[in-house]
Design a protein around this motif. Structure first.
Motif, PDB file in Angstrom:
ATOM      1  N   UNK A   1       0.823  -1.212   0.000  1.00  0.00           N
ATOM      2  CA  UNK A   1       0.000   0.000   0.000  1.00  0.00           C
ATOM      3  C   UNK A   1       0.859   1.265   0.000  1.00  0.00           C
ATOM      4  N   UNK A   2       2.001   1.218   0.664  1.00  0.00           N
ATOM      5  CA  UNK A   2       2.885   2.395   0.660  1.00  0.00           C
ATOM      6  C   UNK A   2       3.323   2.734  -0.758  1.00  0.00           C
ATOM      7  N   UNK A   3       3.625   1.715  -1.542  1.00  0.00           N
ATOM      8  CA  UNK A   3       3.989   1.947  -2.942  1.00  0.00           C
ATOM      9  C   UNK A   3       2.775   2.367  -3.759  1.00  0.00           C
ATOM     10  N   UNK A   4       1.666   1.671  -3.571  1.00  0.00           N
ATOM     11  CA  UNK A   4       0.464   1.936  -4.368  1.00  0.00           C
ATOM     12  C   UNK A   4      -0.077   3.336  -4.129  1.00  0.00           C
ATOM     13  N   UNK A   5       0.068   3.850  -2.916  1.00  0.00           N
ATOM     14  CA  UNK A   5      -0.400   5.221  -2.639  1.00  0.00           C
ATOM     15  C   UNK A   5       0.354   6.237  -3.491  1.00  0.00           C
ATOM     16  N   UNK A   6       1.660   6.036  -3.626  1.00  0.00           N
ATOM     17  CA  UNK A   6       2.459   6.959  -4.450  1.00  0.00           C
ATOM     18  C   UNK A   6       2.088   6.805  -5.927  1.00  0.00           C
ATOM     19  N   UNK A   7       1.885   5.571  -6.371  1.00  0.00           N
ATOM     20  CA  UNK A   7       1.513   5.324  -7.767  1.00  0.00           C
ATOM     21  C   UNK A   7       0.219   6.052  -8.139  1.00  0.00           C
ATOM     22  N   UNK A   8      -0.685   6.209  -7.173  1.00  0.00           N
ATOM     23  CA  UNK A   8      -2.013   6.748  -7.453  1.00  0.00           C
ATOM     24  C   UNK A   8      -2.195   8.199  -7.019  1.00  0.00           C
ATOM     25  N   UNK A   9      -1.105   8.892  -6.703  1.00  0.00           N
ATOM     26  CA  UNK A   9      -1.213  10.309  -6.348  1.00  0.00           C
ATOM     27  C   UNK A   9      -1.736  11.125  -7.533  1.00  0.00           C
ATOM     28  N   UNK A  10      -2.637  12.075  -7.250  1.00  0.00           N
ATOM     29  CA  UNK A  10      -2.938  13.087  -8.258  1.00  0.00           C
ATOM     30  C   UNK A  10      -2.130  14.340  -7.918  1.00  0.00           C
ATOM     31  N   UNK A  11      -2.263  15.375  -8.715  1.00  0.00           N
ATOM     32  CA  UNK A  11      -1.385  16.540  -8.562  1.00  0.00           C
ATOM     33  C   UNK A  11      -1.546  17.206  -7.198  1.00  0.00           C
ATOM     34  N   UNK A  12      -2.777  17.373  -6.739  1.00  0.00           N
ATOM     35  CA  UNK A  12      -3.003  18.043  -5.456  1.00  0.00           C
ATOM     36  C   UNK A  12      -2.468  17.198  -4.316  1.00  0.00           C
ATOM     37  N   UNK A  13      -2.728  15.896  -4.356  1.00  0.00           N
ATOM     38  CA  UNK A  13      -2.214  15.010  -3.304  1.00  0.00           C
ATOM     39  C   UNK A  13      -0.693  15.030  -3.282  1.00  0.00           C
ATOM     40  N   UNK A  14      -0.062  15.009  -4.455  1.00  0.00           N
ATOM     41  CA  UNK A  14       1.402  15.072  -4.501  1.00  0.00           C
ATOM     42  C   UNK A  14       1.906  16.381  -3.900  1.00  0.00           C
ATOM     43  N   UNK A  15       1.284  17.487  -4.251  1.00  0.00           N
ATOM     44  CA  UNK A  15       1.778  18.780  -3.800  1.00  0.00           C
ATOM     45  C   UNK A  15       1.766  18.873  -2.272  1.00  0.00           C
ATOM     46  N   UNK A  16       0.717  18.368  -1.636  1.00  0.00           N
ATOM     47  CA  UNK A  16       0.594  18.503  -0.178  1.00  0.00           C
ATOM     48  C   UNK A  16       1.228  17.354   0.592  1.00  0.00           C
ATOM     49  N   UNK A  17       1.745  16.348  -0.107  1.00  0.00           N
ATOM     50  CA  UNK A  17       2.370  15.222   0.585  1.00  0.00           C
ATOM     51  C   UNK A  17       3.665  15.660   1.248  1.00  0.00           C
ATOM     52  N   UNK A  18       3.802  15.383   2.533  1.00  0.00           N
ATOM     53  CA  UNK A  18       5.013  15.705   3.273  1.00  0.00           C
ATOM     54  C   UNK A  18       5.844  14.438   3.469  1.00  0.00           C
ATOM     55  N   UNK A  19       7.123  14.619   3.736  1.00  0.00           N
ATOM     56  CA  UNK A  19       8.028  13.466   3.802  1.00  0.00           C
ATOM     57  C   UNK A  19       7.738  12.545   4.978  1.00  0.00           C
ATOM     58  N   UNK A  20       7.023  13.030   5.988  1.00  0.00           N
ATOM     59  CA  UNK A  20       6.737  12.178   7.144  1.00  0.00           C
ATOM     60  C   UNK A  20       5.372  11.515   7.041  1.00  0.00           C
ATOM     61  N   UNK A  21       4.717  11.608   5.882  1.00  0.00           N
ATOM     62  CA  UNK A  21       3.404  11.006   5.688  1.00  0.00           C
ATOM     63  C   UNK A  21       3.531   9.705   4.904  1.00  0.00           C
ATOM     64  N   UNK A  22       3.151   8.600   5.544  1.00  0.00           N
ATOM     65  CA  UNK A  22       3.237   7.291   4.905  1.00  0.00           C
ATOM     66  C   UNK A  22       1.891   6.579   4.879  1.00  0.00           C
ATOM     67  N   UNK A  23       0.922   7.067   5.656  1.00  0.00           N
ATOM     68  CA  UNK A  23      -0.370   6.397   5.743  1.00  0.00           C
ATOM     69  C   UNK A  23      -1.360   6.912   4.720  1.00  0.00           C
ATOM     70  N   UNK A  24      -2.640   6.811   5.075  1.00  0.00           N
ATOM     71  CA  UNK A  24      -3.709   7.244   4.181  1.00  0.00           C
ATOM     72  C   UNK A  24      -3.536   8.718   3.828  1.00  0.00           C
ATOM     73  N   UNK A  25      -3.685   9.033   2.548  1.00  0.00           N
ATOM     74  CA  UNK A  25      -3.512  10.408   2.062  1.00  0.00           C
ATOM     75  C   UNK A  25      -4.873  11.061   1.886  1.00  0.00           C
ATOM     76  N   UNK A  26      -5.698  10.489   1.043  1.00  0.00           N
ATOM     77  CA  UNK A  26      -7.110  10.880   0.912  1.00  0.00           C
ATOM     78  C   UNK A  26      -7.899   9.597   0.700  1.00  0.00           C
ATOM     79  N   UNK A  27      -9.213   9.675   0.848  1.00  0.00           N
ATOM     80  CA  UNK A  27     -10.055   8.509   0.602  1.00  0.00           C
ATOM     81  C   UNK A  27      -9.883   8.043  -0.835  1.00  0.00           C
ATOM     82  N   UNK A  28      -9.881   8.973  -1.773  1.00  0.00           N
ATOM     83  CA  UNK A  28      -9.735   8.630  -3.187  1.00  0.00           C
ATOM     84  C   UNK A  28      -8.450   7.857  -3.428  1.00  0.00           C
ATOM     85  N   UNK A  29      -7.352   8.384  -2.893  1.00  0.00           N
ATOM     86  CA  UNK A  29      -6.053   7.755  -3.091  1.00  0.00           C
ATOM     87  C   UNK A  29      -6.010   6.370  -2.453  1.00  0.00           C
TER      88      UNK A  29
END
Length: 505
Positions: free
Chosen positions: A53-81
Motif C-alpha cells: 500500500x505504501x507503494x500503491x499510494x504513491x503510484x495513485x497520487x494526483x497533482x493536489x495530493x502530490x503537492x501537499x504530501x510531506x516526507x513524514x506522511x506514509x499512511x492514508x492520504x485521501x479517501x480517493x487515493x
C-alpha cells in the motif's frame, strides 16, 4: 511451501507526475516486487499488504495530493487515493491467484485487502433511498432496458441528494455495475452525423462544443427522438451557480466566486448572441425561436457542465459525452465508481466496475474529479464543506524582477505556481514546497546571490530537521549552506495575504 511474488505496476511513463513519483519512490526505497512465502502467517501478510500500500499510494497520487504530501506522511492520504491504492494491490493479487489458487498466504493477502475495503465503508453515512416510481423515471428505465443498458442499480430518492442510483443487489469489488452500449453515448461525433450537425457545417464559427449544445436544445423538444425518455427525465433547472437567483448571489457578494460566476455567465451570453437570432433566421425549421432562447441555451450549458463525462473511445480519442442513466450517479469524496471512462472495443460498451463493495439499498456514488468547492458550486450547484481535500487556492508568484531569487527557485525545482488549502483541515499545515519558495522569495538579492543550494536527498524531498537547524526557519524539504535572515513571520504574512488567515493557529 513455495514462495511467490506480487508485482505492482511501474509508474506510467505518460503520467504527468512520472518524475515526481519516481523520485519519491526512490527516496523512500519503496518496492514494486514483493516476495511472499506460502507459509507466511497472518501478521506477516498484514506487513506485506502495508508495504504494498505504501507503494500503491504513491503510484495513485494526483497533482493536489502530490503537492501537499510531506516526507513524514506514509499512511492514508485521501479517501480517493486509498481506494485507488487498494484496487492496485487487489488487481496485482488477482493476477497471482490465477496461477496460485491453493496457496494459503495468497488467500490471506486477498482477505486482508477485502477487509480494508470494508473498513472504508465507515465513510458511508447515506441512508437507503426511497424507490423513485415516477412516470419519467419508469419510462427512462424501460427505455434503458430496451436499448441494451445493463445495470445493478435502480433509481431512488435520497435525503440531501435528490435522485440518485442505489444498489439493487449486493455488489463486490470489481463487479460490473452497469454496461452502456456505445450507440447511446452522446458525443460531438454523434451530433456531427445528424441533420443539425450537417447543417451547421455551413455556419462559420460553430465548433463541436457549440453543436452539442444546440443539438441538446432541439432534442429536448422532439417527442419522437430516440433519446426522448432520457431528455424527459432531466430536470427543468439544474440549479448550478450559472443560474443562481438574486438571493443566492447576494450571499456570494464580495467573493472571488461571484466574480468568476458573473464572468462565466457573461461569456456564455456573448456566445449565445453570436448564434441567435442569425441561426433562427437562416434555418427557421431547425432553430425555431421559441425553442432556442437564452434560457434554453443556459439550460443546455448546465446540462453538459454538470452531466458531461470524459470518455475514451476505441480509436484513442477522448471526448466529453452525455451518458444516459449513468448521469444519475451523484458525486462523493467516498465513491464506489472511479474508473469508468474507456469504451471496451470488444463489447462496444462502456463497462463500469465497482471500486469497493456496496450493499443492496445503498446509494452508489461517482467521483467527478479532484474539484474545488468553487468549481462544484459554479458547475454543479453544491459544495462539500470543510472536508474537501481538493479545495485549494492557487498562488502564482512573480519574481521576474529578481533574477537571482528566480534562479535559486528554478535550481531547487520549486516553481512559481503553488497552492494552499481552501478549507482548513485539522491539523492545518502550510505546504513545505510553498514555505521553501517563500523563504527564497523574501530574501534580499545579495543573500540569494550568495546562498548555495544543497538538497539533502533529491530535488523534491529532503531533510526538514536540517532545515530547521541550519536556517532557523519553518520545516522545509530543502537545506542551505548558509544562514537566512528571512523571518517566519514574514512568510506567514505573505501566506495570509493570499487568504490563509488561519495558518498561525
Amino acid at each position: 511451501m513455495d514462495s511467490f511474488y506480487v508485482e505492482l505496476p511501474p509508474v506510467d511513463s505518460d503520467d504527468p507526475l512520472f518524475r515526481h513519483k519516481t523520485e519519491i519512490l526512490d527516496q523512500r526505497s519503496l518496492a514494486f516486487r514483493f516476495s511472499v512465502s506460502g507459509a507466511d502467517s497472518c501478521v506477516q501478510c498484514e506487513s506485506h499488504v502495508d508495504a504494498m500500500l505504501k507503494t500503491a499510494r504513491i503510484l495513485n497520487l494526483n497533482e493536489i495530493e502530490w503537492y501537499f504530501l510531506e516526507e513524514d506522511e506514509f499512511g492514508t492520504i485521501t479517501f480517493r487515493n486509498e481506494l485507488e491504492a487498494l484496487n492496485t494491490v487487489f488487481a496485482a493479487l488477482k493476477c497471482v491467484k490465477k496461477a496460485k489458487e491453493e496457496v494459503v498466504a495468497l488467500n490471506l493477502l486477498i482477505e486482508i485487502v477485502i477487509q480494508k475495503f470494508r473498513l472504508l465503508e465507515a465513510a458511508d453515512n447515506v441512508e437507503a433511498g426511497i424507490s423513485c416510481d415516477g412516470d419519467k423515471e419508469s419510462k427512462l428505465l424501460d427505455w434503458a432496458r430496451r436499448e441494451g443498458i445493463e445495470s445493478k442499480l435502480d433509481v431512488a430518492v435520497f435525503d440531501g441528494f435528490g435522485r440518485g442510483l442505489r444498489a439493487a443487489v449486493d455488489i463486490a469489488v470489481n463487479d460490473i455495475v452497469m454496461k452502456i452500449p456505445q450507440h447511446l453515448i452522446i458525443s460531438e461525433d454523434f451530433v456531427d452525423n445528424t441533420d443539425l450537425g450537417l447543417a451547421l457545417n455551413d455556419f462559420e464559427g460553430v465548433i463541436g462544443d457549440t453543436k452539442v449544445l444546440l443539438w441538446s436544445m432541439r432534442e429536448r423538444h422532439k417527442p419522437y427522438s430516440m433519446f426522448a425518455p432520457y431528455f424527459a427525465s432531466l430536470p427543468d433547472s439544474f440549479n448550478t451557480g450559472l443560474s443562481f437567483g438574486i438571493s443566492a448571489l447576494q450571499v456570494l457578494d464580495g467573493t472571488m466566486v461571484l466574480e468568476e460566476l458573473m464572468q462565466a455567465k457573461e461569456h456564455l451570453r456573448l456566445e449565445y448572441e453570436k448564434l441567435f437570432p442569425e441561426l433562427s433566421n437562416k434555418y427557421p425549421s431547425l432553430f425555431p425561436e421559441n425553442q432556442f432562447t437564452w434560457e434554453m441555451y443556459l439550460w443546455a450549458c448546465e446540462l453538459w457542465y454538470s452531466n458531461g463525462l470524459k470518455i475514451c473511445f476505441p480509436d484513442g480519442s477522448i471526448k466529453t459525452c452525455l451518458v444516459p442513466y449513468m448521469g444519475l450517479l451523484n458525486h462523493s469524496l467516498h465513491p464506489h465508481v472511479t474508473h469508468y471512462s474507456k469504451i471496451d472495443p470488444e463489447s462496444k460498451s462502456l463497462i463500469v466496475h465497482a471500486a469497493r463493495p456496496l450493499n443492496a439499498g445503498k446509494q452508489c456514488f461517482l467521483n467527478y474529479g479532484a474539484l474545488s468547492n468553487s468549481h462544484l458550486l459554479m458547475f454543479y450547484g453544491f459544495v462539500l464543506g470543510r472536508d474537501n481535500p481538493f479545495d485549494v487556492v492557487p498562488i502564482d508568484l512573480d519574481l521576474s524582477d529578481s533574477p537571482d531569487r528566480l534562479a535559486l527557485i528554478e535550481k531547487a525545482n520549486l516553481g512559481l505556481s503553488h497552492m494552499v488549502r481552501g478549507t482548513w483541515l485539522i491539523p492545518f499545515r502550510i505546504p513545505s514546497r510553498l514555505l521553501t519558495t517563500l523563504c527564497i522569495a523574501l530574501m534580499d538579492e545579495d543573500e540569494a546571490r550568495s546562498l548555495t543550494f544543497s538538497p539533502k536527498h533529491n530535488r523534491d524531498r529532503g531533510n526538514k530537521r536540517n532545515m530547521e537547524e541550519e536556517v532557523g526557519l519553518v520545516p522545509s524539504p530543502y537545506t542551505w549552506d548558509g544562514q537566512s535572515t528571512t523571518s517566519f513571520m514574514e512568510i506567514c504574512i505573505t501566506v495570509i495575504g493570499y487568504g490563509a488567515c488561519d495558518c498561525l493557529e
